[in-house]
Design a protein around this motif. Structure first.
Motif, PDB file in Angstrom:
ATOM      1  N   ARG A 136       0.832  -1.211   0.000  1.00 18.40           N
ATOM      2  CA  ARG A 136       0.000   0.000   0.000  1.00 18.40           C
ATOM      3  C   ARG A 136       0.866   1.261   0.000  1.00 18.40           C
ATOM      4  NH1 ARG A 136      -2.288  -3.473  -1.252  1.00 18.40           N
ATOM      5  NH2 ARG A 136      -4.061  -4.593  -0.366  1.00 18.40           N
ATOM      6  N   LEU A 137       2.186   1.091   0.064  1.00 15.71           N
ATOM      7  CA  LEU A 137       3.078   2.237   0.230  1.00 15.71           C
ATOM      8  C   LEU A 137       3.844   2.543  -1.046  1.00 15.71           C
ATOM      9  CD1 LEU A 137       4.594   1.440   3.758  1.00 15.71           C
ATOM     10  CD2 LEU A 137       2.674   2.948   3.192  1.00 15.71           C
ATOM     11  N   ALA A 138       4.034   3.833  -1.292  1.00 17.58           N
ATOM     12  CA  ALA A 138       4.790   4.271  -2.466  1.00 17.58           C
ATOM     13  C   ALA A 138       5.376   5.650  -2.198  1.00 17.58           C
ATOM     14  CB  ALA A 138       3.895   4.316  -3.708  1.00 17.58           C
ATOM     15  N   THR A 139       6.493   5.933  -2.878  1.00 16.87           N
ATOM     16  CA  THR A 139       7.084   7.265  -2.810  1.00 16.87           C
ATOM     17  C   THR A 139       6.259   8.225  -3.666  1.00 16.87           C
ATOM     18  OG1 THR A 139       8.504   6.935  -4.737  1.00 16.87           O
ATOM     19  CG2 THR A 139       9.365   6.200  -2.606  1.00 16.87           C
ATOM     20  N   LEU A 140       6.614   9.488  -3.613  1.00 18.78           N
ATOM     21  CA  LEU A 140       5.911  10.482  -4.421  1.00 18.78           C
ATOM     22  C   LEU A 140       6.100  10.223  -5.914  1.00 18.78           C
ATOM     23  CD1 LEU A 140       6.626  13.781  -2.431  1.00 18.78           C
ATOM     24  CD2 LEU A 140       4.798  12.095  -2.125  1.00 18.78           C
ATOM     25  N   ASP A 141       7.202   9.535  -6.271  1.00 14.22           N
ATOM     26  CA  ASP A 141       7.474   9.199  -7.676  1.00 14.22           C
ATOM     27  C   ASP A 141       6.852   7.874  -8.088  1.00 14.22           C
ATOM     28  OD1 ASP A 141       8.973  11.514  -8.011  1.00 14.22           O
ATOM     29  OD2 ASP A 141      10.830  10.532  -7.364  1.00 14.22           O
ATOM     30  N   GLY A 142       6.159   7.207  -7.159  1.00 15.32           N
ATOM     31  CA  GLY A 142       5.504   5.958  -7.498  1.00 15.32           C
ATOM     32  C   GLY A 142       6.316   4.709  -7.235  1.00 15.32           C
ATOM     33  N   GLU A 143       7.506   4.844  -6.640  1.00 17.45           N
ATOM     34  CA  GLU A 143       8.323   3.672  -6.302  1.00 17.45           C
ATOM     35  C   GLU A 143       7.659   2.896  -5.171  1.00 17.45           C
ATOM     36  OE1 GLU A 143      12.852   2.691  -4.635  1.00 17.45           O
ATOM     37  OE2 GLU A 143      11.973   4.697  -4.412  1.00 17.45           O
ATOM     38  N   SER A 144       7.526   1.585  -5.329  1.00 17.86           N
ATOM     39  CA  SER A 144       6.908   0.761  -4.303  1.00 17.86           C
ATOM     40  C   SER A 144       7.795   0.682  -3.064  1.00 17.86           C
ATOM     41  CB  SER A 144       6.661  -0.648  -4.832  1.00 17.86           C
ATOM     42  OG  SER A 144       5.643  -0.636  -5.814  1.00 17.86           O
ATOM     43  N   VAL A 145       7.159   0.711  -1.904  1.00 21.94           N
ATOM     44  CA  VAL A 145       7.853   0.594  -0.620  1.00 21.94           C
ATOM     45  C   VAL A 145       7.230  -0.576   0.136  1.00 21.94           C
ATOM     46  CG1 VAL A 145       8.415   1.735   1.558  1.00 21.94           C
ATOM     47  CG2 VAL A 145       8.337   3.069  -0.563  1.00 21.94           C
ATOM     48  N   ALA A 146       8.059  -1.519   0.554  1.00 27.85           N
ATOM     49  CA  ALA A 146       7.572  -2.726   1.224  1.00 27.85           C
ATOM     50  C   ALA A 146       7.058  -2.412   2.620  1.00 27.85           C
ATOM     51  CB  ALA A 146       8.684  -3.777   1.297  1.00 27.85           C
ATOM     52  N   MET A 147       6.161  -3.265   3.104  1.00 23.72           N
ATOM     53  CA  MET A 147       5.548  -3.115   4.427  1.00 23.72           C
ATOM     54  C   MET A 147       5.950  -4.292   5.310  1.00 23.72           C
ATOM     55  SD  MET A 147       1.705  -2.330   2.999  1.00 23.72           S
ATOM     56  CE  MET A 147       0.949  -2.175   4.631  1.00 23.72           C
ATOM     57  N   TYR A 148       6.559  -4.019   6.451  1.00 23.55           N
ATOM     58  CA  TYR A 148       6.808  -5.041   7.460  1.00 23.55           C
ATOM     59  C   TYR A 148       5.611  -5.009   8.410  1.00 23.55           C
ATOM     60  CZ  TYR A 148       9.606  -8.007  10.565  1.00 23.55           C
ATOM     61  OH  TYR A 148      10.093  -9.053  11.333  1.00 23.55           O
ATOM     62  N   SER A 149       4.754  -6.021   8.342  1.00 25.49           N
ATOM     63  CA  SER A 149       3.402  -5.956   8.910  1.00 25.49           C
ATOM     64  C   SER A 149       2.687  -4.758   8.286  1.00 25.49           C
ATOM     65  CB  SER A 149       3.406  -5.910  10.435  1.00 25.49           C
ATOM     66  OG  SER A 149       3.745  -7.174  10.972  1.00 25.49           O
ATOM     67  N   MET A 150       2.235  -3.816   9.102  1.00 23.74           N
ATOM     68  CA  MET A 150       1.472  -2.683   8.568  1.00 23.74           C
ATOM     69  C   MET A 150       2.346  -1.463   8.276  1.00 23.74           C
ATOM     70  SD  MET A 150       1.623  -2.718  12.027  1.00 23.74           S
ATOM     71  CE  MET A 150       0.246  -3.731  12.540  1.00 23.74           C
ATOM     72  N   GLY A 151       3.661  -1.560   8.529  1.00 24.07           N
ATOM     73  CA  GLY A 151       4.518  -0.394   8.303  1.00 24.07           C
ATOM     74  C   GLY A 151       4.145   0.745   9.227  1.00 24.07           C
ATOM     75  N   GLY A 152       4.228   0.494  10.533  1.00 23.44           N
ATOM     76  CA  GLY A 152       3.708   1.432  11.518  1.00 23.44           C
ATOM     77  C   GLY A 152       4.567   2.640  11.818  1.00 23.44           C
ATOM     78  N   LEU A 153       5.803   2.677  11.312  1.00 29.33           N
ATOM     79  CA  LEU A 153       6.656   3.841  11.557  1.00 29.33           C
ATOM     80  C   LEU A 153       6.355   4.923  10.522  1.00 29.33           C
ATOM     81  CD1 LEU A 153      10.029   2.124  12.512  1.00 29.33           C
ATOM     82  CD2 LEU A 153       8.527   3.465  14.014  1.00 29.33           C
ATOM     83  N   ALA A 154       5.118   5.306  10.500  1.00 29.00           N
ATOM     84  CA  ALA A 154       4.615   6.305   9.558  1.00 29.00           C
ATOM     85  C   ALA A 154       3.390   6.955  10.181  1.00 29.00           C
ATOM     86  CB  ALA A 154       4.250   5.649   8.225  1.00 29.00           C
ATOM     87  N   GLU A 155       2.987   8.092   9.627  1.00 23.28           N
ATOM     88  CA  GLU A 155       1.854   8.817  10.200  1.00 23.28           C
ATOM     89  C   GLU A 155       0.528   8.115   9.949  1.00 23.28           C
ATOM     90  OE1 GLU A 155       3.163  13.437  10.351  1.00 23.28           O
ATOM     91  OE2 GLU A 155       2.895  12.611   8.329  1.00 23.28           O
ATOM     92  N   TYR A 156       0.469   7.301   8.881  1.00 25.71           N
ATOM     93  CA  TYR A 156      -0.733   6.520   8.570  1.00 25.71           C
ATOM     94  C   TYR A 156      -0.313   5.100   8.199  1.00 25.71           C
ATOM     95  CZ  TYR A 156      -3.298  10.931   8.420  1.00 25.71           C
ATOM     96  OH  TYR A 156      -3.866  12.139   8.752  1.00 25.71           O
ATOM     97  N   ALA A 157      -1.193   4.127   8.476  1.00 24.74           N
ATOM     98  CA  ALA A 157      -0.877   2.735   8.175  1.00 24.74           C
ATOM     99  C   ALA A 157      -2.150   1.990   7.799  1.00 24.74           C
ATOM    100  CB  ALA A 157      -0.206   2.057   9.373  1.00 24.74           C
ATOM    101  N   VAL A 158      -2.038   1.146   6.775  1.00 22.43           N
ATOM    102  CA  VAL A 158      -3.130   0.255   6.389  1.00 22.43           C
ATOM    103  C   VAL A 158      -2.962  -1.057   7.145  1.00 22.43           C
ATOM    104  CG1 VAL A 158      -4.076  -1.150   4.519  1.00 22.43           C
ATOM    105  CG2 VAL A 158      -3.539   1.262   4.122  1.00 22.43           C
ATOM    106  N   VAL A 159      -4.044  -1.488   7.788  1.00 21.32           N
ATOM    107  CA  VAL A 159      -4.015  -2.707   8.593  1.00 21.32           C
ATOM    108  C   VAL A 159      -5.194  -3.596   8.190  1.00 21.32           C
ATOM    109  CG1 VAL A 159      -3.796  -3.625  10.936  1.00 21.32           C
ATOM    110  CG2 VAL A 159      -3.217  -1.232  10.493  1.00 21.32           C
ATOM    111  N   PRO A 160      -4.971  -4.898   7.947  1.00 19.87           N
ATOM    112  CA  PRO A 160      -6.115  -5.783   7.713  1.00 19.87           C
ATOM    113  C   PRO A 160      -7.076  -5.750   8.894  1.00 19.87           C
ATOM    114  CG  PRO A 160      -4.070  -6.867   7.078  1.00 19.87           C
ATOM    115  CD  PRO A 160      -3.680  -5.596   7.774  1.00 19.87           C
ATOM    116  N   SER A 161      -8.357  -5.801   8.610  1.00 23.59           N
ATOM    117  CA  SER A 161      -9.369  -5.721   9.663  1.00 23.59           C
ATOM    118  C   SER A 161      -9.257  -6.873  10.656  1.00 23.59           C
ATOM    119  CB  SER A 161     -10.771  -5.703   9.042  1.00 23.59           C
ATOM    120  OG  SER A 161     -10.872  -4.682   8.084  1.00 23.59           O
ATOM    121  N   THR A 162      -8.670  -7.994  10.220  1.00 24.93           N
ATOM    122  CA  THR A 162      -8.505  -9.150  11.102  1.00 24.93           C
ATOM    123  C   THR A 162      -7.548  -8.889  12.251  1.00 24.93           C
ATOM    124  OG1 THR A 162      -6.738  -9.939   9.658  1.00 24.93           O
ATOM    125  CG2 THR A 162      -8.943 -10.857   9.290  1.00 24.93           C
TER     126      THR A 162
END
Length: 381
Positions: A136-162
């Motif tokens: 779900r993460l990308a740079t401003l240029d569109g480069e994909s950024v991997a997520m370790y679990s939900m990638g919580g070291l950020a201001e927003y994070a996508v988390v599965p509802s489970t």
């Protein structure tokens, strides 16, 4: 606030990004992610710093780069993806996020064994993506950024509802970040790994964030003795406040001799190992009673092995029962409930709060064994 009410979410966010283990975490501006089916977006309030992240930062555990780490979070739901109609989740809800994010669909999940979820390991842990095969993460240029679990070291994070559980207003949201890993892992080790019975005796080897929670959860589950073992008197000193009946410094004392003395020459029924290095494995096995269970929780750096005395294990009917996290859908709400009722002291486990830009310094302190309990990134700082 109901799920139908809109929340203003900015187009970009700050995140601590790992591109090179030699450089460590660097602050970057990324596109704010959005949830897909069966997911939620949370505005992160806090994110705990865990040894598992440390292994990735140091390059000891292979993971796709660039990546955003951080896998125990607390926050507020600001957006719901499709498919959340029957989850009870709503925009505006305060939640804790569990690091072990079950897909809910695989054979293991169908059997209730969230900790064995295949897609979690195969997709998230190996490829840094969620269950549609994309991040779900990308740079401003569109480069994909991997997520370790939900990638919580950020201001927003996508988390599965489970893997989110609502937390009541009585919970202090910043320290509650540790409920999703340190406390959840401790609960899983005691409840699932050891299946601890009332009156049994326990040793906990390594008293960091997870070990501290094992001490208090084991006591809450009725252990008659809880012996905390570490190499630091400073880390051992608070253990009595969490329910330890004795502490042993394994540098200044022979841990096996001390534990056998404390247990009347028997050793402990259950020994938990919470660091993931050969020395702590040896200690946990050394203090075990005949017929006892050793429950390792700590992840090693890379591919590590630990020695086991074959004849003693066989002749004395000892068991080694690996425990990875917990059954998130069942156990995370239980952990939140224990915290809300004051049975788990989650607040005092958090000994240090850092701003997001200092996350790298926090991990360095963790590497140097300078953190008592748990440090968390507090997004308000």
């Amino acid at each position: 606030m109901t799920s139908n009410e809109a929340v203003q979410v900015p187009d970009t966010m700050r995140a601590a990004v790992l591109r090179d283990p030699e450089q460590g975490l660097q602050m970057e501006t990324l596109r704010t992610p959005h949830p897909k089916s069966g997911e939620v977006l949370i505005k992160v309030v806090a994110c705990g710093l865990c040894h598992s992240d440390l292994h990735v930062i140091g390059g000891a555990i292979a993971f796709p780069l660039p990546a955003v780490l951080g896998h125990e979070v607390s926050g507020v739901i600001v957006e719901l993806g499709p498919g959340n109609e029957h989850t009870g989740l709503e925009v505006g809800q305060k939640v804790a996020g569990g690091f072990l994010m079950p897909c809910g669909q695989c054979e293991a999940c169908a059997a209730g064994r969230d900790e064995l979820c295949g897609p979690f390991f195969e997709l998230n842990r190996l490829k840094g993506v969620l269950y549609d095969g994309t991040t779900r993460l990308a740079t401003l240029d569109g480069e994909s950024v991997a997520m370790y679990s939900m990638g919580g070291l950020a201001e927003y994070a996508v988390v599965p509802s489970t893997s989110v559980a609502p937390v009541p207003d009585t919970i202090d949201l910043v320290p509650s970040a540790i409920l999703g890993c340190a406390a959840l892992t401790g609960y899983g080790a005691v409840r699932r790994g050891a299946d601890l019975r009332f009156g049994e005796t326990v040793a906990v080897v390594a008293t960091g964030g997870v070990g501290t929670n094992i001490v208090q959860i084991a006591r809450a589950f009725g252990a008659s003795q809880v012996i905390a073992i570490d190499v630091s008197d400073e880390k051992l000193a608070p253990m009595f406040d969490y329910g330890a009946t004795a502490v042993v410094n394994s540098v200044t004392h022979n841990a096996r001799e001390e534990v056998f003395r404390l247990t009347g020459g028997k050793g402990v029924d259950v020994a938990f190992e919470a660091l993931g290095i050969p020395a702590t494995w040896t200690t946990a096995l050394d203090v075990l009673a005949d017929g006892g269970r050793m429950v390792p929780i700590g992840l090693g750096a890379g591919v590590q092995t630990a020695g086991v005395e074959i004849n003693r294990t066989v002749r004395r009917s000892q068991s080694i029962l690996g425990s990875y996290g917990a059954r998130t859908r069942q156990d995370l709400p239980a952990v939140v409930d224990l915290a809300a009722r004051g049975i788990i002291n989650y607040k005092d486990v958090v000994s240090r709060r850092l701003p997001l830009q200092d996350a790298g310094k926090g991990y360095e302190a963790l590497r140097n064994r300078e953190i008592q309990g748990r440090a968390v990134v507090d997004m308000s700082l």
